[in-house]
Write a protein that holds these residues in place. Structure first.
Motif, mmCIF file in Angstrom:
data_model
loop_
_atom_site.group_PDB
_atom_site.id
_atom_site.type_symbol
_atom_site.label_atom_id
_atom_site.label_comp_id
_atom_site.label_asym_id
_atom_site.label_seq_id
_atom_site.Cartn_x
_atom_site.Cartn_y
_atom_site.Cartn_z
ATOM 1 N N ASP A 18 0.822 -1.209 0.000
ATOM 2 C CA ASP A 18 0.000 0.000 0.000
ATOM 3 C C ASP A 18 0.859 1.264 0.000
ATOM 4 O OD1 ASP A 18 -2.251 -1.604 0.010
ATOM 5 O OD2 ASP A 18 -2.588 -1.401 2.181
ATOM 6 N N VAL A 19 1.892 1.264 0.826
ATOM 7 C CA VAL A 19 2.785 2.422 0.894
ATOM 8 C C VAL A 19 3.512 2.614 -0.437
ATOM 9 C CG1 VAL A 19 4.883 3.333 1.984
ATOM 10 C CG2 VAL A 19 3.079 2.331 3.393
ATOM 11 N N MET A 20 3.998 1.532 -1.007
ATOM 12 C CA MET A 20 4.747 1.643 -2.259
ATOM 13 C C MET A 20 3.838 2.030 -3.429
ATOM 14 S SD MET A 20 7.780 1.495 -1.338
ATOM 15 C CE MET A 20 8.586 1.436 -2.929
ATOM 16 N N LYS A 21 2.574 1.573 -3.398
ATOM 17 C CA LYS A 21 1.630 2.004 -4.430
ATOM 18 C C LYS A 21 1.395 3.503 -4.313
ATOM 19 C CE LYS A 21 -3.019 1.487 -6.315
ATOM 20 N NZ LYS A 21 -3.085 2.918 -6.584
ATOM 21 N N ALA A 22 1.226 3.981 -3.087
ATOM 22 C CA ALA A 22 1.018 5.415 -2.867
ATOM 23 C C ALA A 22 2.245 6.212 -3.325
ATOM 24 C CB ALA A 22 0.712 5.685 -1.397
ATOM 25 N N PHE A 23 3.437 5.689 -3.056
ATOM 26 C CA PHE A 23 4.660 6.366 -3.504
ATOM 27 C C PHE A 23 4.715 6.399 -5.029
ATOM 28 C CE2 PHE A 23 9.155 6.485 -4.670
ATOM 29 C CZ PHE A 23 9.536 7.645 -4.022
ATOM 30 N N GLY A 24 4.369 5.299 -5.675
ATOM 31 C CA GLY A 24 4.343 5.262 -7.136
ATOM 32 C C GLY A 24 3.331 6.237 -7.712
ATOM 33 N N ALA A 29 2.239 11.476 -10.335
ATOM 34 C CA ALA A 29 1.614 12.795 -10.239
ATOM 35 C C ALA A 29 2.653 13.910 -10.334
ATOM 36 C CB ALA A 29 0.819 12.910 -8.933
ATOM 37 N N ALA A 30 3.798 13.722 -9.688
ATOM 38 C CA ALA A 30 4.850 14.738 -9.738
ATOM 39 C C ALA A 30 5.399 14.904 -11.150
ATOM 40 C CB ALA A 30 5.982 14.370 -8.771
ATOM 41 N N LEU A 36 7.107 21.735 -16.624
ATOM 42 C CA LEU A 36 8.518 21.346 -16.751
ATOM 43 C C LEU A 36 8.633 20.119 -17.638
ATOM 44 C CD1 LEU A 36 9.637 21.594 -13.006
ATOM 45 C CD2 LEU A 36 10.025 23.285 -14.817
ATOM 46 N N ASP A 37 9.623 20.137 -18.525
ATOM 47 C CA ASP A 37 9.846 18.934 -19.324
ATOM 48 C C ASP A 37 10.490 17.858 -18.450
ATOM 49 O OD1 ASP A 37 12.750 19.178 -19.365
ATOM 50 O OD2 ASP A 37 12.525 20.685 -20.927
ATOM 51 N N HIS A 38 10.486 16.637 -18.954
ATOM 52 C CA HIS A 38 10.961 15.500 -18.157
ATOM 53 C C HIS A 38 12.434 15.645 -17.774
ATOM 54 C CE1 HIS A 38 10.814 11.580 -16.366
ATOM 55 N NE2 HIS A 38 11.790 11.149 -17.133
ATOM 56 N N ALA A 39 13.263 16.148 -18.679
ATOM 57 C CA ALA A 39 14.682 16.311 -18.360
ATOM 58 C C ALA A 39 14.858 17.278 -17.193
ATOM 59 C CB ALA A 39 15.457 16.794 -19.589
ATOM 60 N N THR A 40 14.119 18.372 -17.197
ATOM 61 C CA THR A 40 14.214 19.347 -16.106
ATOM 62 C C THR A 40 13.760 18.725 -14.792
ATOM 63 O OG1 THR A 40 13.875 21.171 -17.653
ATOM 64 C CG2 THR A 40 13.463 21.639 -15.322
ATOM 65 N N GLN A 41 12.697 17.956 -14.828
ATOM 66 C CA GLN A 41 12.236 17.272 -13.621
ATOM 67 C C GLN A 41 13.321 16.346 -13.075
ATOM 68 O OE1 GLN A 41 8.711 15.414 -15.168
ATOM 69 N NE2 GLN A 41 7.409 17.137 -14.632
ATOM 70 N N GLU A 42 13.965 15.611 -13.959
ATOM 71 C CA GLU A 42 15.022 14.690 -13.519
ATOM 72 C C GLU A 42 16.237 15.450 -12.998
ATOM 73 O OE1 GLU A 42 14.996 11.475 -13.006
ATOM 74 O OE2 GLU A 42 12.975 11.198 -13.776
ATOM 75 N N LEU A 43 16.559 16.578 -13.603
ATOM 76 C CA LEU A 43 17.686 17.382 -13.115
ATOM 77 C C LEU A 43 17.395 17.917 -11.712
ATOM 78 C CD1 LEU A 43 18.616 19.267 -16.398
ATOM 79 C CD2 LEU A 43 19.979 17.497 -15.247
ATOM 80 N N ILE A 44 16.177 18.342 -11.465
ATOM 81 C CA ILE A 44 15.803 18.804 -10.125
ATOM 82 C C ILE A 44 15.939 17.651 -9.131
ATOM 83 C CG2 ILE A 44 13.865 19.575 -8.692
ATOM 84 C CD1 ILE A 44 12.932 21.197 -11.207
ATOM 85 N N ALA A 45 15.431 16.488 -9.501
ATOM 86 C CA ALA A 45 15.529 15.324 -8.618
ATOM 87 C C ALA A 45 16.991 14.952 -8.366
ATOM 88 C CB ALA A 45 14.764 14.143 -9.208
#
Length: 108
Positions: A18-24, A29-30, A36-45
């Motif tokens: 349940d916790v891992m499903k919620a994390f996924g 959602a994030a 933001l494009d996907h590359a920018t999202q990954e750079l932030i992460a």
């Protein structure tokens, strides 16, 4: 490291579904935002992984940034911001992040 963590995360998913499903769901959602494009999202992460000193996060998001088309120069600039925000210890993790990008990038 990614291979090892994939197995460990799979075990955690079995132990706490349940916790891992919620994390996924939160992860999807994030990533779903349109600004933001996907590359920018990954750079932030990746920067957050460096600043929080999470080696597996660095590995996963270095890979994600590369797959999303981030350049080495974009990664280096992102890491510079992570070092600025995280001070001396972030220097060491930024070096690890750049090493991960170099190992995961196609040759050339």
């Amino acid at each position: 490291m990614i291979t090892e963590m994939n197995g460990a995360v799979k075990n955690l998913r079995t132990a706490s579904p349940d916790v891992m499903k919620a994390f996924g769901d939160m992860s999807r959602a994030a990533h779903a935002g349109p600004a933001l494009d996907h590359a920018t999202q990954e750079l932030i992460a990746l920067a957050i992984g460096v600043a929080t000193r999470c080696e597996p996060c660095i590995a996963y998001h270095a890979e994600g940034a590369i797959k999303a088309g981030a350049t080495r120069e974009q990664v280096a600039e992102t890491l510079a911001m992570a070092v600025y925000m995280g001070a001396g210890p972030s220097v060491m993790y930024a070096a690890k992040a750049l090493e991960a990008v170099d190992q995961l990038s196609p040759p050339g």
